[in-house]
Motif scaffolding. Structure first.
Motif, PDB file in Angstrom:
ATOM      1  N   GLU A 137       5.034 -19.165   5.021  1.00 31.87           N
ATOM      2  CA  GLU A 137       5.038 -17.719   5.954  1.00 31.87           C
ATOM      3  C   GLU A 137       5.612 -16.693   5.507  1.00 31.87           C
ATOM      4  O   GLU A 137       5.005 -15.423   5.575  1.00 31.87           O
ATOM      5  N   GLU A 138       6.603 -16.753   4.610  1.00 34.67           N
ATOM      6  CA  GLU A 138       7.271 -15.740   3.710  1.00 34.67           C
ATOM      7  C   GLU A 138       6.134 -15.270   2.606  1.00 34.67           C
ATOM      8  O   GLU A 138       6.123 -14.048   2.523  1.00 34.67           O
ATOM      9  N   LEU A 139       5.762 -16.140   1.888  1.00 33.45           N
ATOM     10  CA  LEU A 139       4.413 -15.565   1.081  1.00 33.45           C
ATOM     11  C   LEU A 139       3.392 -15.077   1.638  1.00 33.45           C
ATOM     12  O   LEU A 139       2.946 -13.987   1.300  1.00 33.45           O
ATOM     13  N   ARG A 140       2.843 -15.603   2.686  1.00 36.08           N
ATOM     14  CA  ARG A 140       1.988 -14.886   3.510  1.00 36.08           C
ATOM     15  C   ARG A 140       2.135 -13.494   4.088  1.00 36.08           C
ATOM     16  O   ARG A 140       1.534 -12.405   3.877  1.00 36.08           O
ATOM     17  N   ARG A 141       3.491 -13.411   4.507  1.00 36.83           N
ATOM     18  CA  ARG A 141       3.910 -12.083   5.113  1.00 36.83           C
ATOM     19  C   ARG A 141       4.007 -11.041   3.753  1.00 36.83           C
ATOM     20  O   ARG A 141       3.993  -9.831   3.978  1.00 36.83           O
ATOM     21  N   ALA A 142       4.345 -11.390   2.563  1.00 32.55           N
ATOM     22  CA  ALA A 142       4.595 -10.583   1.507  1.00 32.55           C
ATOM     23  C   ALA A 142       3.361 -10.175   1.154  1.00 32.55           C
ATOM     24  O   ALA A 142       3.058  -8.886   0.713  1.00 32.55           O
ATOM     25  N   ARG A 143       2.253 -11.148   1.128  1.00 31.53           N
ATOM     26  CA  ARG A 143       0.659 -10.800   0.884  1.00 31.53           C
ATOM     27  C   ARG A 143       0.207  -9.851   1.797  1.00 31.53           C
ATOM     28  O   ARG A 143      -0.481  -8.758   1.180  1.00 31.53           O
ATOM     29  N   VAL A 144       0.675 -10.049   2.990  1.00 33.56           N
ATOM     30  CA  VAL A 144       0.197  -9.177   4.027  1.00 33.56           C
ATOM     31  C   VAL A 144       0.728  -7.661   3.720  1.00 33.56           C
ATOM     32  O   VAL A 144      -0.067  -6.442   4.114  1.00 33.56           O
ATOM     33  N   GLU A 145       2.224  -7.625   3.592  1.00 30.72           N
ATOM     34  CA  GLU A 145       2.724  -6.460   3.634  1.00 30.72           C
ATOM     35  C   GLU A 145       2.191  -5.600   2.366  1.00 30.72           C
ATOM     36  O   GLU A 145       1.906  -4.457   2.446  1.00 30.72           O
ATOM     37  N   ALA A 146       1.889  -6.321   1.198  1.00 32.05           N
ATOM     38  CA  ALA A 146       1.363  -5.636  -0.058  1.00 32.05           C
ATOM     39  C   ALA A 146      -0.221  -5.115   0.362  1.00 32.05           C
ATOM     40  O   ALA A 146      -0.421  -4.083  -0.221  1.00 32.05           O
ATOM     41  N   ALA A 147      -0.953  -6.024   1.026  1.00 30.62           N
ATOM     42  CA  ALA A 147      -2.081  -5.398   1.367  1.00 30.62           C
ATOM     43  C   ALA A 147      -2.239  -4.250   2.305  1.00 30.62           C
ATOM     44  O   ALA A 147      -2.799  -3.145   2.306  1.00 30.62           O
ATOM     45  N   GLU A 148      -1.102  -4.229   3.235  1.00 33.09           N
ATOM     46  CA  GLU A 148      -1.081  -3.055   4.277  1.00 33.09           C
ATOM     47  C   GLU A 148      -0.520  -1.937   3.450  1.00 33.09           C
ATOM     48  O   GLU A 148      -0.840  -1.002   3.763  1.00 33.09           O
ATOM     49  N   GLN A 149       0.436  -2.104   2.443  1.00 28.65           N
ATOM     50  CA  GLN A 149       0.792  -1.110   1.815  1.00 28.65           C
ATOM     51  C   GLN A 149      -0.316  -0.415   0.887  1.00 28.65           C
ATOM     52  O   GLN A 149      -0.407   0.944   0.746  1.00 28.65           O
ATOM     53  N   ALA A 150      -1.148  -1.299   0.206  1.00 29.18           N
ATOM     54  CA  ALA A 150      -2.468  -0.785  -0.435  1.00 29.18           C
ATOM     55  C   ALA A 150      -3.167  -0.246   0.468  1.00 29.18           C
ATOM     56  O   ALA A 150      -3.741   0.950   0.016  1.00 29.18           O
ATOM     57  N   ASN A 151      -3.507  -0.691   1.730  1.00 26.53           N
ATOM     58  CA  ASN A 151      -4.500   0.108   2.607  1.00 26.53           C
ATOM     59  C   ASN A 151      -3.855   1.365   2.992  1.00 26.53           C
ATOM     60  O   ASN A 151      -4.518   2.395   3.352  1.00 26.53           O
ATOM     61  N   ALA A 152      -2.498   1.302   3.364  1.00 23.46           N
ATOM     62  CA  ALA A 152      -2.082   2.758   3.672  1.00 23.46           C
ATOM     63  C   ALA A 152      -2.117   3.766   2.841  1.00 23.46           C
ATOM     64  O   ALA A 152      -2.360   4.993   2.792  1.00 23.46           O
ATOM     65  N   ASN A 153      -1.903   3.319   1.335  1.00 19.13           N
ATOM     66  CA  ASN A 153      -1.896   4.344   0.459  1.00 19.13           C
ATOM     67  C   ASN A 153      -3.353   4.662   0.273  1.00 19.13           C
ATOM     68  O   ASN A 153      -3.623   5.782   0.002  1.00 19.13           O
ATOM     69  N   PHE A 154      -4.294   3.885   0.318  1.00 24.52           N
ATOM     70  CA  PHE A 154      -5.676   4.262   0.071  1.00 24.52           C
ATOM     71  C   PHE A 154      -6.074   5.032   1.525  1.00 24.52           C
ATOM     72  O   PHE A 154      -6.789   6.150   1.252  1.00 24.52           O
ATOM     73  N   TYR A 155      -5.582   4.591   2.586  1.00 25.79           N
ATOM     74  CA  TYR A 155      -5.778   5.472   3.660  1.00 25.79           C
ATOM     75  C   TYR A 155      -5.270   7.183   3.672  1.00 25.79           C
ATOM     76  O   TYR A 155      -5.837   7.772   3.886  1.00 25.79           O
ATOM     77  N   LYS A 156      -3.985   7.090   2.961  1.00 27.26           N
ATOM     78  CA  LYS A 156      -3.477   8.393   2.877  1.00 27.26           C
ATOM     79  C   LYS A 156      -4.506   9.202   1.806  1.00 27.26           C
ATOM     80  O   LYS A 156      -4.502  10.258   2.085  1.00 27.26           O
TER      81      LYS A 156
END
Length: 557
Positions: free
Chosen positions: A59-78
């Motif tokens: 679950e921690e690994l999955r949350r880390a992947r999700v946070e990294a994907a969300e951060q990448a998506n947030a940067n791309f969206y910005k």
């Protein structure tokens, strides 16, 4: 409405409500199971390969992947939003520039710029035309000199040719005179020969014409004889045809007479034959009737027996139908009686139940009177509470509506007043700045400025940017703060700092209206005929009129 029920039913309902309570044994079992569960969790808490720790690590690994994907998506969206915002600003700027250039005034300035360009091109063309004219004049002078030289040489050449031609013509004339004499002699000889030949041709033509006339006369006589012979032959043929037609008609009459006689003879033979056939039929019928009279008695007896049998069968069928109908009527009557008795029993049960129900309602009505009065009191209190809440809600909504309308009215006045005037002044300043840039560009390229100055002057007149004349003396006392202003020159600081409200002038301006003298008042009262009278309202003064128009920023010089 209260419900009446027995003790057994009440105890059964109570037993249903008490069924959810737990006893002490079940509670101890649950506590023991919870203790085992907690002990097991405490033992396996430190195990690295336990199911819970593995699931937690995953679950921690999955949350880390999700946070990294969300951060990448947030940067791309910005980045995307920034790029889209820049593109939108660029498009908006282009659209505003296009809208500004598509208005009438920029189009007028553009036409003026085109006119200045055209005038500049025309000046360049005029300079070029002057250079061309100078070159053409120089070329014409050189061509004239060349032409004069060539003309002198040509004249000398023509004199030489003329002298030579004169000598050649004299020699040629002598030759022509000799040839003409020879030709005249030859023509005379040919003419005499031709005249003799014509005489011979005329004599031959006369002979031929005589032969032709004789041939025509003979041909006409032969044609007349042929036509007469044809007429006689056609008359003879017509007489022969008429004789044949008469002979044919006589033959037809004889044939018709023979036909009538033969038809009469055939009719007489047919009638005689029909009479003989009828007589033979009568004779045959008489023979047949004499043979049949002997077998009529036996046939009638047999037919009577068959008829009696059929009548008897018919009577039996009718009796069976009557018996069946009587049985059906009796069965239906019994069924009706049974249904009527069942209906009466059902009606009796219904009446008994209805009577019992009515008696129960009457008994409960007296029991529930106090409860009903309490219910009505609660209803009245509820109605009063709802009425009060509804009144408060209406007052709140009315107050909100008044506040909203006042706010909208203030916003509308601001939008159509100060805001509209500010936008109009900004548009004027922007247009004048655009015109100044166009003038600067025209000066930089050395183009004529008259068309642009004329367009700016037309725009200032259309928008009334030039100072208007002062008010008449009759209106100056009503608008003491009005003063003409010149908005034809751009001054943004002055436009932002000063406000104007229609004809109600500026708050800080001085009164520039001229005071009327008694002599002017005297002249304005009527014609100068000595009958002017003093106005009854001369000493009265009216308050200044405030125009209800939104404020306008002053352009200023």
């Amino acid at each position: 409405m209260p419900i009446v029920m027995g003790k057994e039913e009440w105890s059964r309902i109570v037993s249903w409500t008490d069924a959810g309570r737990e006893n002490a044994e079940s509670l101890r079992k649950k506590e023991y199971i919870q203790y085992l569960h907690d002990t097991s969790r405490a033992m396996t808490k430190s195990w690295p390969n336990s199911l819970e720790n593995v699931n937690k690590r995953n679950e921690e690994l999955r949350r880390a992947r999700v946070e990294a994907a969300e951060q990448a998506n947030a940067n791309f969206y910005k980045k995307y939003v920034r790029r889209k915002r820049q593109e939108q600003q660029r498009l908006l700027h282009g659209a505003r520039d296009a809208m500004f250039k598509n208005k009438d005034t920029p189009k007028m300035f553009l036409r003026a710029v085109l006119e200045t360009v055209t005038q500049k091109e025309r000046e360049e063309q005029l300079k070029f035309f002057r250079v061309l004219r100078h070159q053409e004049a120089e070329q014409k002078r050189q061509d004239d000199e060349e032409t004069a030289r060539k003309a002198k040489e040509w004249n000398e050449l023509m004199e030489t040719r003329k002298r030579r031609r004169f000598e050649a013509n004299k020699q040629h004339q002598r030759e022509i005179v000799d040839q003409a004499r020879e030709v005249a002699e030859r023509n005379m000889k040919e003419y005499e020969t031709e005249l003799n030949l014509q005489k011979i041709d005329n004599m031959k033509a006369d002979e031929q014409m005589a032969a032709i006339k004789k041939f025509e006369q003979d041909f006409k006589a032969a044609e007349k004889a042929r036509i007469l012979a044809d007429m006689q032959r056609s008359r003879q043929e017509a007489e022969a045809r008429r004789g044949e037609r008469e002979a044919r008609e006589r033959m037809d009459e004889r044939l018709l007479e023979v036909l009538r006689r033969s038809q009469a003879r055939v009719d007489s033979k047919r009638k005689q034959t029909e009479k003989e056939i009828q007589a033979e039929k009568l004779r045959v019928l008489e023979k047949i009737s004499s043979k049949l009279e002997s077998g009529d008695a036996a046939r009638e007896a047999r037919e009577q027996e068959i008829l009696d049998k059929a009548v008897k069968e018919k009577e039996q069928k009718a009796e069976a139908l009557r018996q069946e109908r009587l049985e059906k009527q009796a069965r239906l009557k019994r069924e009706r009686l049974r249904l009527q008795q069942e209906f009466l029993r059902e009606e009796e049960r219904r009446l008994r139940h209805e009577h019992a129900t009515r008696a129960w309602h009457l008994a409960n009505r007296f029991k529930n009177l106090e409860i009903y009065e309490d219910y009505l009191a609660k209803q009245r209190e509820e109605k009063e509470r709802k009425t009060k809440e509804h009144r408060e809600e209406l007052l709140r909504l009315w107050k909100e509506r008044e506040e909203r309308e006042a706010r909208e009215r203030a916003e509308r006045l601001h939008f159509y007043g100060e805001e509209a005037e500010r936008k109009l002044r900004e548009e004027e300043q922007r247009t004048l700045a655009h015109a100044a840039l166009l003038l600067e560009e025209a000066r930089r390229h050395a183009r004529p400025e008259h068309a642009l100055l004329r367009a700016v002057d037309r725009y200032c007149k259309q928008q009334r940017l030039y100072p208007l004349p002062p008010l008449p003396a009759a209106l100056q006392k009503h608008f003491p703060h009005y003063a003409p202003e010149n908005r034809a020159q751009s001054d943004e600081n002055t436009a932002k700092s000063q406000q104007r409200n229609g004809l109600d002038g500026h708050a800080g301006d001085t009164n520039v209206a001229q005071e009327k003298t008694p002599e002017q008042d005297y002249k304005r009262r009527g014609p100068a005929n000595g009958l002017q009278t003093k106005s009854a309202e001369e000493g009265a003064s009216l308050p200044p009129i405030k125009a209800a128009v939104g404020g306008k920023p002053e352009g200023g010089k």
